[in-house]
Design an enzyme around this catalytic site. Structure first.
Site, short mmCIF file in Angstrom:
data_model
loop_
_atom_site.label_atom_id
_atom_site.label_comp_id
_atom_site.label_asym_id
_atom_site.label_seq_id
_atom_site.Cartn_x
_atom_site.Cartn_y
_atom_site.Cartn_z
N GLU A 97 28.78 35.90 56.87
CA GLU A 97 30.12 35.70 56.29
C GLU A 97 29.98 35.41 54.79
OE1 GLU A 97 33.08 36.18 56.09
OE2 GLU A 97 34.29 34.77 57.22
N ASP A 101 35.60 28.19 54.49
CA ASP A 101 36.56 27.33 53.80
C ASP A 101 37.05 26.28 54.81
OD1 ASP A 101 38.39 26.47 51.92
OD2 ASP A 101 39.73 28.16 52.12
N PHE A 150 38.71 28.45 43.75
CA PHE A 150 38.87 29.81 44.25
C PHE A 150 37.86 30.71 43.55
CE2 PHE A 150 40.52 33.90 45.36
CZ PHE A 150 40.90 33.70 46.68
N ARG A 163 35.54 42.14 44.03
CA ARG A 163 34.49 42.07 45.06
C ARG A 163 33.15 42.56 44.49
NH1 ARG A 163 36.83 41.18 50.12
NH2 ARG A 163 38.87 42.10 50.46
#
Ligand code: IMP
Ligand code: MG
Length: 175
Positions: A97, A101, A150, A163
């Site tokens: 992963e 979070d 974030f 990404r």
């Protein structure tokens, strides 16, 4: 609002850490074959880079899940967007992963996969935000623990962008 990306973990550090994780995983799984399950889309960059540093046999499968929004009754449950191609029964499964979070997605996914009777089931994440955890979830391999910010890059997106950044960046909004 303009977005600005501040480097949090530079590329060399990320690459070095992934190399170390690959070496550790290779040791732990000596004599076995690992069935890597990449959680799309965020896990894809980490999965391929990690796999290059694993020196036991590896097979791959991919799964895409989404969390239900917080406002729905089923908050915290996950929806399978794309299920695995192959059964995991009897395999040594390692879930890969991008980030953990709240831990909700992964704790549900682990339950779901446990029911499919793998020989073993472990969890590997590039990033962890331990402060944000609301579920009890055991992570077997963590790249970096980071504060509650974030982040984007190395598979992680903001509105489907960033990404492809080769480092981990913190996104800042400015007007
Ligand atoms: P959890 O169920 O709260 O652990 O959600 C984890 C998922 O939320 C990750 O797989 C990411 O897709 C997304 N996510 C959580 N934090 C971030 C972040 O800082 N940047 C980008 N995506 C994130
Ligand atoms: Mg994800």
């Amino acid at each position: 609002m303009a977005e600005k990306i501040k480097v949090m973990i530079p590329q060399e550090k990320v690459d070095q850490r992934i190399r170390e994780m690959g070496e550790q995983i290779s040791k732990d799984y000596e004599g076995k074959q690992i069935h890597l399950i990449c959680i799309l889309k965020g896990g894809v960059f980490f999965t391929t880079e990690l796999a290059k540093h694993i020196c036991v046999p590896v097979s791959f499968d991919f799964m895409a899940v989404s969390s239900y929004g917080d406002k729905t009754v089923s908050s915290g449950r996950i929806k399978i967007i794309k299920d695995l191609d192959d059964p995991v029964e009897g395999k040594d499964v390692l879930i890969v992963e991008d980030i953990i979070d709240s831990g909700r997605t992964l704790s549900h996914l682990m339950e779901l996969l446990k029911n499919r009777k793998p020989a073993s089931l472990k969890l590997c994440t590039l990033l962890d935000k331990p402060e944000c955890r609301v579920t009890d979830i055991a992570v077997d391999y963590t790249g970096f623990s980071i504060p509650d910010a974030f982040v984007v890059g190395y598979g992680l997106d903001y509105a489907q962008k960033y990404r492809n950044l080769p480092y981990i960046g913190e996104i800042k909004f400015e007007d």
